[in-house]
Design a protein around this motif. Structure first.
Motif, PDB file in Angstrom:
ATOM      1  N   HIS A 182       0.849  -1.199   0.000  1.00 19.51           N
ATOM      2  CA  HIS A 182       0.000   0.000   0.000  1.00 19.51           C
ATOM      3  C   HIS A 182       0.876   1.238   0.000  1.00 19.51           C
ATOM      4  O   HIS A 182       1.924   1.266   0.648  1.00 19.51           O
ATOM      5  N   TYR A 183       0.421   2.241  -0.743  1.00 21.65           N
ATOM      6  CA  TYR A 183       1.137   3.503  -0.868  1.00 21.65           C
ATOM      7  C   TYR A 183       0.186   4.650  -0.569  1.00 21.65           C
ATOM      8  O   TYR A 183      -1.030   4.500  -0.684  1.00 21.65           O
ATOM      9  N   VAL A 184       0.753   5.786  -0.201  1.00 19.75           N
ATOM     10  CA  VAL A 184      -0.072   6.981  -0.017  1.00 19.75           C
ATOM     11  C   VAL A 184       0.644   8.158  -0.674  1.00 19.75           C
ATOM     12  O   VAL A 184       1.872   8.235  -0.642  1.00 19.75           O
ATOM     13  N   LEU A 185      -0.139   9.032  -1.298  1.00 23.77           N
ATOM     14  CA  LEU A 185       0.416  10.263  -1.856  1.00 23.77           C
ATOM     15  C   LEU A 185       0.108  11.385  -0.880  1.00 23.77           C
ATOM     16  O   LEU A 185      -1.045  11.580  -0.495  1.00 23.77           O
ATOM     17  N   GLU A 186       1.153  12.071  -0.473  1.00 22.54           N
ATOM     18  CA  GLU A 186       1.020  13.111   0.543  1.00 22.54           C
ATOM     19  C   GLU A 186       1.202  14.496  -0.055  1.00 22.54           C
ATOM     20  O   GLU A 186       2.047  14.691  -0.942  1.00 22.54           O
ATOM     21  N   ALA A 187       0.454  15.451   0.453  1.00 21.85           N
ATOM     22  CA  ALA A 187       0.726  16.872   0.193  1.00 21.85           C
ATOM     23  C   ALA A 187       1.012  17.475   1.558  1.00 21.85           C
ATOM     24  O   ALA A 187       0.145  17.475   2.432  1.00 21.85           O
ATOM     25  N   LYS A 188       2.246  17.924   1.754  1.00 22.50           N
ATOM     26  CA  LYS A 188       2.625  18.471   3.060  1.00 22.50           C
ATOM     27  C   LYS A 188       3.073  19.921   2.916  1.00 22.50           C
ATOM     28  O   LYS A 188       3.840  20.242   1.996  1.00 22.50           O
ATOM     29  N   ILE A 189       2.614  20.764   3.835  1.00 22.95           N
ATOM     30  CA  ILE A 189       3.144  22.120   3.903  1.00 22.95           C
ATOM     31  C   ILE A 189       4.546  22.006   4.480  1.00 22.95           C
ATOM     32  O   ILE A 189       4.736  21.414   5.556  1.00 22.95           O
ATOM     33  N   VAL A 190       5.544  22.532   3.758  1.00 20.24           N
ATOM     34  CA  VAL A 190       6.930  22.444   4.233  1.00 20.24           C
ATOM     35  C   VAL A 190       7.497  23.848   4.421  1.00 20.24           C
ATOM     36  O   VAL A 190       7.060  24.796   3.759  1.00 20.24           O
ATOM     37  N   LYS A 223      -4.231  13.579  -9.328  1.00 17.38           N
ATOM     38  CA  LYS A 223      -5.453  14.254  -9.797  1.00 17.38           C
ATOM     39  C   LYS A 223      -6.474  14.316  -8.654  1.00 17.38           C
ATOM     40  O   LYS A 223      -7.121  15.337  -8.432  1.00 17.38           O
ATOM     41  N   ARG A 224      -6.618  13.196  -7.949  1.00 22.94           N
ATOM     42  CA  ARG A 224      -7.602  13.147  -6.845  1.00 22.94           C
ATOM     43  C   ARG A 224      -7.139  14.036  -5.680  1.00 22.94           C
ATOM     44  O   ARG A 224      -7.937  14.736  -5.054  1.00 22.94           O
ATOM     45  N   LEU A 225      -5.839  13.980  -5.402  1.00 23.38           N
ATOM     46  CA  LEU A 225      -5.289  14.776  -4.292  1.00 23.38           C
ATOM     47  C   LEU A 225      -5.484  16.270  -4.548  1.00 23.38           C
ATOM     48  O   LEU A 225      -5.861  17.035  -3.651  1.00 23.38           O
ATOM     49  N   ALA A 226      -5.230  16.688  -5.814  1.00 21.86           N
ATOM     50  CA  ALA A 226      -5.371  18.109  -6.166  1.00 21.86           C
ATOM     51  C   ALA A 226      -6.816  18.559  -5.973  1.00 21.86           C
ATOM     52  O   ALA A 226      -7.077  19.641  -5.446  1.00 21.86           O
ATOM     53  N   LYS A 227      -7.767  17.702  -6.382  1.00 16.23           N
ATOM     54  CA  LYS A 227      -9.196  18.028  -6.194  1.00 16.23           C
ATOM     55  C   LYS A 227      -9.517  18.223  -4.721  1.00 16.23           C
ATOM     56  O   LYS A 227     -10.241  19.129  -4.320  1.00 16.23           O
ATOM     57  N   LYS A 228      -8.956  17.319  -3.902  1.00 14.29           N
ATOM     58  CA  LYS A 228      -9.210  17.362  -2.452  1.00 14.29           C
ATOM     59  C   LYS A 228      -8.665  18.664  -1.851  1.00 14.29           C
ATOM     60  O   LYS A 228      -9.333  19.323  -1.060  1.00 14.29           O
ATOM     61  N   ILE A 229      -7.447  19.032  -2.248  1.00 15.41           N
ATOM     62  CA  ILE A 229      -6.842  20.262  -1.712  1.00 15.41           C
ATOM     63  C   ILE A 229      -7.682  21.467  -2.134  1.00 15.41           C
ATOM     64  O   ILE A 229      -7.988  22.346  -1.321  1.00 15.41           O
ATOM     65  N   LYS A 230      -8.093  21.493  -3.402  1.00 12.96           N
ATOM     66  CA  LYS A 230      -8.853  22.650  -3.903  1.00 12.96           C
ATOM     67  C   LYS A 230     -10.213  22.732  -3.204  1.00 12.96           C
ATOM     68  O   LYS A 230     -10.696  23.823  -2.894  1.00 12.96           O
ATOM     69  N   LYS A 231     -10.808  21.552  -2.959  1.00 13.87           N
ATOM     70  CA  LYS A 231     -12.127  21.537  -2.308  1.00 13.87           C
ATOM     71  C   LYS A 231     -12.047  22.070  -0.878  1.00 13.87           C
ATOM     72  O   LYS A 231     -12.876  22.864  -0.446  1.00 13.87           O
ATOM     73  N   HIS A 232     -11.030  21.644  -0.152  1.00 18.18           N
ATOM     74  CA  HIS A 232     -10.952  22.006   1.271  1.00 18.18           C
ATOM     75  C   HIS A 232     -10.223  23.319   1.538  1.00 18.18           C
ATOM     76  O   HIS A 232     -10.420  23.935   2.573  1.00 18.18           O
ATOM     77  N   PHE A 233      -9.357  23.695   0.624  1.00 15.73           N
ATOM     78  CA  PHE A 233      -8.603  24.946   0.810  1.00 15.73           C
ATOM     79  C   PHE A 233      -8.702  25.770  -0.484  1.00 15.73           C
ATOM     80  O   PHE A 233      -7.686  26.022  -1.152  1.00 15.73           O
TER      81      PHE A 233
END
Ligand SMILES: [Zn+2]
Length: 453
Positions: A182-190, A223-233
């Motif tokens: 299993h893998y996860v794609l992360e978006a982290k504020i750095v 693609k899914r991660l970007a949608k999630k970020i745009k939706k919530h932030f």
């Protein structure tokens, strides 16, 4: 109510003498409490309203969620290690005194995490990080004074030698051995100071109804991660930092559509027509040099940039930084080249900040994934061996705990303890805190007032 002002009074049989080590453990404990009260005042209430399908409830949902969160905050590394501390009456009583709620047994936690929709804990995590953004926690680290640096990268969360679930990714070795993972794609504020805080996560996993040949992958997950970020932030000014897997039209389209900036690593094989044009124009590139020296080395940074390089009908900028570190005797210690493609127009004023921000991307690997794997959070350990839902919930809790602990480690008191004693490590400090909770029966009741932010 957790963190309530009314706390149980304990009758203690054998008060223990306290030592300097215990003092450090106590300070750490109080800093954790303070960080939660100050930066995450809604944590208790938000945890209590998560879905609860239990018929028999010994613990509230907040106790379940916060108990599991503390398993990671305390860096217990496994449910069994957590339970070993939990079995100590002194540990549970002291914990209740400090935090105002009862710690549940790990099995009670697991029963809930196996059915709680993981989206709910991710929503909670995004609420916490959203709170930090509102508190202007990352404000002074913004790129060009405006854009939050968001590093994107994937990491493994579990590997099996057998089929674990229908969503497992698979790979087959040359000798025919199949690995399930299993893998996860992360978006982290750095930040340049080393913060690496999970903004959003997207699990990379197969759809059981899809063809085996069409496995999920990092690019699809982005693609899914970007949608999630745009939706919530939706209004968050974002600058995406990513590695050599990301310079492609799909990513450029997503960034353009979302009005995001990007600084993406350019490897030699990436975007051949773009790199050919760069090669032709490189002699005309404008440059800036920076030299730094300390007692033993001299570092030269040569920044170069080009604008309006065409790729697939769009125009981007190219940035390069050559770093040479030479010893005081003149021997070359290292020579590295960092190259980026960006949609930020370059000039003499912003080229250094652009290239340096591009290099902050590695914080997601070091302060992010490596810390979570090797410094007490046990990312990769199977907190749940069978349930994918529980696995994902434990992952989200780990992200929240790491968020809290990063703030704790940066409080003045903890920084001072580490400064005063050069041999004092963070890992050892955490051990002292657990020992303090487990061994030292507290002699008096200290009122712990609820402090709403
Ligand atoms: Zn699986």
């Amino acid at each position: 109510m957790i963190f309530s002002s009314i706390l149980h009074v304990f009758i203690l049989r054998e008060p223990c003498k306290k030592t300097p080590a215990a003092g450090k453990g106590k300070i750490l404990l109080s800093r954790i409490r303070k960080v939660i009260d100050t930066h995450f005042p809604e944590l208790n209430n938000s945890s209590n309203i998560l879905s609860d399908s239990r018929k028999h409830k010994v613990y509230s949902m907040a106790e379940i969620v916060l108990g599991s969160l503390f398993m990671f905050i305390f860096k217990e590394t496994s449910r069994n290690a957590y339970n070993n501390d939990w079995r100590e009456t002194c540990f549970r009583k002291n914990f209740l005194k400090y935090f105002g709620f009862n710690l549940p047994h790990a099995d009670s936690i697991d029963d809930v995490l196996r059915v709680l929709p993981p989206e709910e804990l991710e929503e909670l995590k995004m609420q916490l990080v959203g709170g930090l953004i509102e508190q202007k926690m990352f404000r002074k680290f913004r790129f060009l004074g405006k854009f939050y640096l968001v590093a994107v990268d994937a990491t493994g969360t579990a590997t099996f030698d057998h089929k674990h679930c229908d969503q497992c990714l698979t790979k087959t070795s040359k000798t025919g051995v199949v690995t399930y993972f299993h893998y996860v794609l992360e978006a982290k504020i750095v930040t340049t100071t080393g913060l690496s805080i999970s903004l959003a996560s997207e699990f990379i996993e197969n759809d059981p109804d899809r063809d085996y040949e069409k496995q999920d992958c990092e690019q699809k997950a982005f693609k899914r991660l970007a949608k999630k970020i745009k939706k919530h932030f939706p209004r968050l000014p974002v600058c995406i930092l990513a590695d050599g897997l990301y310079p492609n039209n799909t990513v450029f389209d997503i960034c353009a559509k979302n009005n995001w900036q990007f600084i993406i690593t350019l490897k030699d094989g990436n975007l051949k027509s773009f790199q050919t044009e760069v090669g032709l124009l490189k002699v005309t590139a404008r440059k800036r040099n920076v030299c730094k020296a300390d007692k033993t080395t001299r570092t030269t940074l040569e920044y170069a940039f080009l604008n309006d390089i065409e790729y697939s009908g769009r125009y981007f900028s190219w940035v390069e930084c050559n770093e040479t570190i030479v010893s005081i005797k003149g021997t070359i210690i290292s020579n590295q080249r960092f190259t980026y493609i960006t949609n930020v127009f370059q000039d003499q004023r912003n080229v250094i900040e652009t290239a340096d921000s591009g290099r902050v991307r590695w914080k997601i690997e070091n302060e992010g994934f490596n810390s979570q794997k090797n410094l007490g959070y046990a990312l990769g350990h199977k907190f749940s061996r069978k349930s994918l839902i529980a696995m994902q919930n434990y992952y989200q809790l780990l992200q929240m705990a790491h968020m809290i602990n990063q703030l704790v480690e940066r409080t003045n008191e903890i920084v001072n303890i580490l400064k005063e004693h050069s041999k004092q490590t963070i890992v050892d400090l955490w051990k002292k805190m657990i020992a303090y909770l487990t061994i030292f029966q507290l002699e008096e009741v200290i009122p712990v007032p609820y402090q709403p932010g």
